[in-house]
Design an enzyme around this catalytic site. Structure first.
Site, short mmCIF file in Angstrom:
data_model
loop_
_atom_site.label_atom_id
_atom_site.label_comp_id
_atom_site.label_asym_id
_atom_site.label_seq_id
_atom_site.Cartn_x
_atom_site.Cartn_y
_atom_site.Cartn_z
N GLU B 144 0.21 36.28 36.49
CA GLU B 144 -0.30 34.93 36.20
C GLU B 144 -0.66 34.15 37.45
OE1 GLU B 144 2.06 36.19 34.45
OE2 GLU B 144 1.43 35.95 32.38
N HIS B 213 9.78 31.26 24.67
CA HIS B 213 8.46 31.23 24.05
C HIS B 213 8.22 29.93 23.30
CE1 HIS B 213 8.43 35.57 24.79
NE2 HIS B 213 7.14 35.50 24.64
#
Lengths: 434, 408
Positions: B144, B213
Site C-alpha cells: 500500500e 476491518h
C-alpha cells in the site's frame, strides 16, 4: 560494459557468458518478451511455474564494474583508452566543482546564520550526481532525498534558485516553502527533496510508471523518459525500497535505483544495520541487474550510468546501482561527526572525486590546468552571485502563508456566509477561521 | 424510490435535473448557491406527491430533497421534473462514474489490489480491465505505501490516478505517503506540482468483520493539510462525488461504506457532477438539526420516522464533505432550529463529530439553545460478537432518545 551487468530473468534465468567483451550491443540476457499484455496472462504464469529452475542457472555472475574497466585498460594495447572527450570532461569537472563550491558556501552561510534547520551536505559524493545526471535529458526525472542540493544543481536548477530557497526567500525554487530538504523543480523535472528516507522511491517509481503509461496507453511514441532515484545505504533496509524494486522489475519500469552508499546513516554504520551489506546483490533477487561501482570515480559511474540509462530507455527495465562513496562532512551541519574513524576519513579524502578527475584530465592532456583554474574561478563567481541574489531577495509576505496548500483553493471550503473562503482576498494570510 | 437495507431504514431520493450542473460544471465558478432554484417535491409516506408544501424559503440549496420516511414512492411521480433515469446499486453508480471519467480523460487510471482481473473486491472496477487494459486498471502487489506513493509520483508527472484501498483500514499502511506526499507536496514544491489523486475505499463497521476491518479512518486523516475528504451515502451522491473527486486538482479521499454498496436508487441518465464542498439537505425540518454522514444517515432517517410519529420535525443534513465542513448549509440550519445533534460512526475521541462540534461552537454559539450533542461510536476496537458490535455503533433508538432530550 554489457558484461558487467547481468540479470536474472524472472521466469527463466539464461546461461550467462563469463568473458568480458566491450561491445555494447552484446546484451547478456533476453528480455522476457510478452506478446500479450506485459503482465502475462495467468495461463503463462501457470505454465512456466511448472518448469523446474535448476539451481545451476540461478546463480548470476555479477561482476563489479571497477574490475572490468581495469581489465579493459590492461587489455588494450594502445596507450590510453580515452573514456571521455575534452568537452565532456570540462562539463563533468564544472558540474562537480559547482556542487563542491556550493556546499562549502552553504556551510559558511549556515554558520553565519543565513540558513537554518537541517542542512545535509554532499561533499565527497559529487561523482555520483554528476556521473548520472549529466547523461540525462531535460525531460528525464530525478528524485532525491534530503541531501538534494547537488542533485538539483546537476539537473539544471540555477544556483540562485537553490540558494534563495535555502535562505527561505520567496525567489527560491519552492518559494521558500520547502527548504533544504524539499527541492523541487517542475521545469527541470526534479521531483524532490524528501525528508523521510525511502518516501521518494515510490514517487520516482510513479514517474517511471507515468512514462511507460504515456508510451503504451497515451501512445506518445517518443516518450522514453527515464527516472533516476537517489537514496542512501540506510534506505536500503526500508520496506519502500524493496516494494519498489519489486514493482519496477515486475512492470519493467524505466527507472534506475542509485544507492549512494556512504557507509553511514547518521551514526549508524551500514555494517551494523544490514544483514548482507552488499546492496547490489539485492537487485537480482527481484529480477533486475545489480551493479557495484566505485562512486568516487566519476568516469566509472558514468560508464555504468550509460548502460543503466540505456537499458531503461530501451524498455528493458530497471537497474540497481550501488555506488560506493563517502561524505566528507557529517550527516548534517548539526552532526558533530565523532563516530567515524579519522583513518577512514583520511582514506576517502585521498579518493576525492574532483582531484581524481583533475588528475585524469592532466595526465591525459585533455585540458590544460589553466583552463581548469578558469572554471573554478567562474564557479566561485556563480556562487558569489547566488549568495548576493539570495541576500537581496525578499522574504515571503504574510499573504503567502496559505497559498499553494490546495491546487484548487475551493478545498478550503464554504464559510458561514455562503462564500468560498478563498474568495476573501485576505484569506491566505491565515486570518479566516476554519 | 426505496432503498432497503435489512431493516435499518431507507431514504428516498429525488432528483431534479434543473438543479445540477451537468456538463456546465466549471471548477472556476465559485458562487452558485443562492441563484439556484429547483422544483422540489416532497413524497409523503402514503405516496402522495406534494409540490413544495413543506419547503418554505429555507430550502436554500434546493438541490436535492429527500423525504424522511421509507416511502414506497411511485417512480413516475418522483421524476416528473426530470427524465426517467436508470436504477442501479451504489457500487454500480461508483463504477459508472469511474467509467465515464475514464472515457472522458485517458490520463485517469486505477491503481489497487485486485482491481483489474478480479474486478475489485466490491466490484467497483468490474469489467474495466478488459475494456481499458492492464495498465489503466493496474493490479498491484500488496504494498500500500509504495503504490500510493507511486500514484503520487504518477500524478505529479501528468496522470490522474485513483488509488483503491481494498479496505480503508489498509490505507493505514499508506499513511506516510498520504500525509507527507499527497497532502504536502503541492505546498513544499511552492505550487509547482499538483497531486490530483483520488484515494477511495470501503470503511466503516460492517457485519462482524472484526476490529481491523471495521475502521473509520476519516478521523485519522482529518488533520492532514492539503487534502479533501468526502463521504458518499447514496448511489446518486456516490457517482457525483466520484466524478467530482476525479476532476478535482486537489487530492481527495472518498470514503465509502461496506454496508452501503447494495443500496438501490434511480439516478439521472444525464451527466452530473456534485460539489465536493457542499452538504446535502436530506430532510428539511424545524425543531432540530441532525448532522450525519455515510451509513449513519440511514439510522438517522429511521429514527426520524419514529420522531415524526411522535410529533417532532427534525432537519437532517448529510454533511458529505468531511473536510472542509460546509458551514453555510450547517449554519443556516442551526440559525433556524437552534439545536444540533451530530450522529456519526467515528469513534468518540477525536472524530469528525468532535471537530464539527468545535466548529459549530466557535461559529454559531449565539444561535444555540442547547449544547451540541454528539453521538459517536464507542471508543473500542470493534468486537466480533454481533451483540457487542451492535452496541458499538449508534442505533436509531439512541438517536430518538437524544432528540427528545435536546428538545425538552
Amino acid at each position: 560494459m554489457a558484461s558487467a551487468i547481468s540479470a536474472m530473468k524472472i521466469l527463466q534465468p539464461p546461461p550467462l557468458p563469463t568473458t568480458a567483451t566491450s561491445s555494447p550491443e552484446n546484451l547478456l540476457f533476453d528480455p522476457v518478451k510478452c506478446n500479450s499484455s506485459f503482465f502475462g496472462s495467468t495461463h503463462k504464469l501457470r505454465f512456466s511455474s511448472l518448469k523446474p529452475s535448476s539451481s545451476s542457472h540461478r546463480r548470476s555472475t555479477v561482476v563489479a564494474v571497477a574490475d572490468v574497466i581495469k581489465e579493459r585498460k590492461l587489455n588494450s594495447s594502445s596507450s590510453m583508452v580515452n573514456l571521455i572527450t575534452k568537452e565532456e570532461c570540462l562539463e563533468l569537472y564544472e558540474d562537480m566543482v559547482l556542487g563542491r563550491a556550493f556546499e562549502d558556501m552553504c556551510a559558511q552561510m549556515y554558520y553565519r546564520g543565513k540558513m537554518f534547520g537541517f542542512v545535509h551536505l554532499y561533499n565527497g559524493q559529487e561523482a555520483v550526481s554528476t556521473g548520472f545526471i549529466n547523461l540525462l535529458k531535460k525531460e528525464d526525472y530525478v528524485c532525491s532525498t534530503y541531501r538534494d542540493h547537488v542533485h538539483a544543481l546537476s539537473k539544471g536548477v540555477p544556483a540562485r534558485a537553490v540558494m534563495s530557497e535555502l535562505f527561505g526567500k520567496t525567489t527560491g525554487c519552492c518559494r521558500g516553502q520547502g527548504g533544504s530538504m524539499h527541492m523541487f523543480s517542475k521545469e527541470h523535472n526534479l521531483l524532490g527533496g524528501f525528508a523521510f528516507i525511502g518516501e521518494g522511491i515510490p514517487v520516482a517509481t510513479g514517474a517511471a510508471f507515468a512514462s511507460k503509461y504515456r508510451r503504451e496507453v497515451l501512445k506518445e511514441a517518443d516518450c522514453d523518459h527515464v527516472t533516476v532515484a537517489f537514496f542512501g545505504d540506510g534506505t536500503c533496509n526500508n520496506g519502500q525500497f524493496f516494494e519498489c524494486l519489486n514493482m519496477a522489475a515486475l512492470w519493467k519500469l524505466p527507472i534506475i535505483f542509485v544507492v549512494e552508499n556512504n557507509l553511514w546513516a547518521i551514526g549508524m554504520s551500514h555494517l551494523r544495520a544490514t544483514s548482507d551489506p552488499e546492496i547490489w546483490k539485492k537487485g537480482p533477487a527481484f529480477g533486475m541487474p545489480g551493479v557495484h561501482v566505485d562512486g568516487m570515480d566519476v568516469l566509472k559511474v558514468r560508464e555504468v550510468a550509460k548502460e543503466a540509462i540505456g537499458r531503461a530507455r530501451r524498455g528493458e527495465g530497471p537497474t540497481l546501482v550501488e555506488c560506493e562513496t563517502y561524505r566528507f562532512r557529517g550527516h548534517s551541519l548539526a552532526d558533530p561527526d565523532e563516530l567515524r574513524d579519522p583513518a577512514e576519513k583520511a582514506h576517502y579524502a585521498t579518493r576525492d572525486p574532483i582531484m581524481a578527475l583533475k588528475k585524469y584530465i592532466i595526465e591525459n592532456n585533455l585540458v590544460s590546468e589553466a583552463e581548469l583554474k578558469a572554471i573554478e574561478k567562474e564557479i566561485d563567481e556563480v556562487i558569489e552571485d547566488a549568495v548576493e541574489f539570495a541576500d537581496a531577495s525578499p522574504v515571503p509576505p504574510r499573504s503567502q502563508l496559505l497559498q499553494n496548500v490546495f491546487a484548487d483553493p475551493k478545498g478550503f471550503g464554504i464559510g458561514p456566509d455562503g462564500k468560498y473562503r478563498c474568495e476573501d482576498p485576505k484569506f491566505t494570510e491565515g486570518t479566516a477561521r476554519v | 424510490m426505496v432503498a432497503i437495507i435489512q431493516g435499518i431504514g431507507a431514504a428516498t431520493a429525488l432528483s431534479s435535473s434543473s438543479s445540477f450542473d451537468s456538463k456546465g460544471f466549471q471548477l472556476s465558478t465559485v458562487k452558485y448557491f443562492p441563484e439556484r432554484k429547483a422544483t422540489s417535491f416532497v413524497v409523503r409516506s402514503d405516496g402522495r406527491l406534494i409540490p413544495g408544501s413543506n419547503l418554505k424559503a429555507r430550502n436554500v440549496s434546493g438541490r436535492l430533497v429527500t423525504n424522511a420516511v421509507a416511502a414506497k414512492a411511485d417512480t413516475s411521480a418522483t421524476s416528473t421534473a426530470s427524465k426517467p433515469g436508470h436504477e442501479l446499486l451504489l457500487f454500480e453508480a461508483l463504477r459508472e462514474g469511474l467509467e465515464e471519467e475514464m472515457d472522458r480523460d485517458p490520463r485517469v487510471c486505477v491503481i489497487g489490489e485486485d482491481v483489474g482481473h478480479y474486478g475489485g473486491s466490491y466490484k467497483v472496477t468490474k469489467d474495466l480491465a478488459p475494456k481499458y487494459g492492464d495498465l489503466r486498471v493496474l493490479d498491484t502487489p500488496i504494498a500500500e505505501n509504495s503504490f500510493t506513493g507511486m500514484a503520487v509520483g504518477a500524478a505529479m508527472t501528468g496522470l490522474r490516478p485513483i488509488v483503491e484501498g481494498m479496505n480503508m483500514g489498509f490505507l493505514l499502511l499508506a499513511y506516510n505517503q498520504i500525509s507527507n506526499n499527497c497532502g504536502m507536496l503541492h505546498y513544499t514544491s511552492g505550487g509547482q506540482f499538483t497531486i490530483p489523486v483520488v484515494i477511495r475505499g470501503p470503511g466503516g463497521v460492517g457485519r462482524q468483520l472484526g476490529a481491523e476491518h471495521s475502521q473509520r479512518l476519516e478521523s485519522y486523516f482529518q488533520s492532514i493539510p492539503g487534502i479533501q475528504m468526502v463521504a458518499c451515502s447514496t448511489p446518486y451522491n456516490a457517482k457525483g462525488l466520484m466524478k467530482a473527486a476525479i476532476r478535482s486538482e486537489n487530492p481527495v479521499i472518498l470514503f465509502e461504506h461496506v454496508l452501503l454498496y447494495n443500496l438501490k436508487e434511480r439516478i439521472p441518465d444525464e451527466e452530473y457532477v456534485l460539489s465536493l464542498e457542499e452538504a446535502e439537505m436530506v430532510r428539511p425540518g424545524e425543531h432540530i438539526t441532525i448532522l450525519t454522514y455515510s451509513r449513519m444517515r440511514y439510522h438517522v432517517m429511521q429514527a426520524a420516522k419514529t420522531l415524526v410519529n411522535k410529533g417532532y420535525d427534525p432537519e437532517v443534513i448529510d454533511i458529505r464533505s468531511l473536510k472542509p465542513f460546509d458551514l453555510y448549509t450547517i449554519g443556516n440550519s442551526i440559525k433556524k432550529t437552534h439545536r444540533v445533534l451530530i450522529v456519526e460512526e467515528c469513534m468518540r475521541t477525536g472524530g469528525i463529530g468532535a471537530s464539527l462540534t468545535a466548529a459549530i461552537n466557535e461559529n454559531f454559539h449565539d444561535y444555540l439553545d442547547a449544547p451540541v450533542m454528539c453521538l459517536s461510536s464507542q471508543d473500542v476496537p470493534t468486537p466480533y460478537a454481533g451483540t457487542l458490535e451492535e452496541w458499538t455503533v449508534v442505533q436509531p433508538a439512541q438517536i430518538v432518545t437524544a432528540v427528545e432530550q435536546l428538545c425538552q
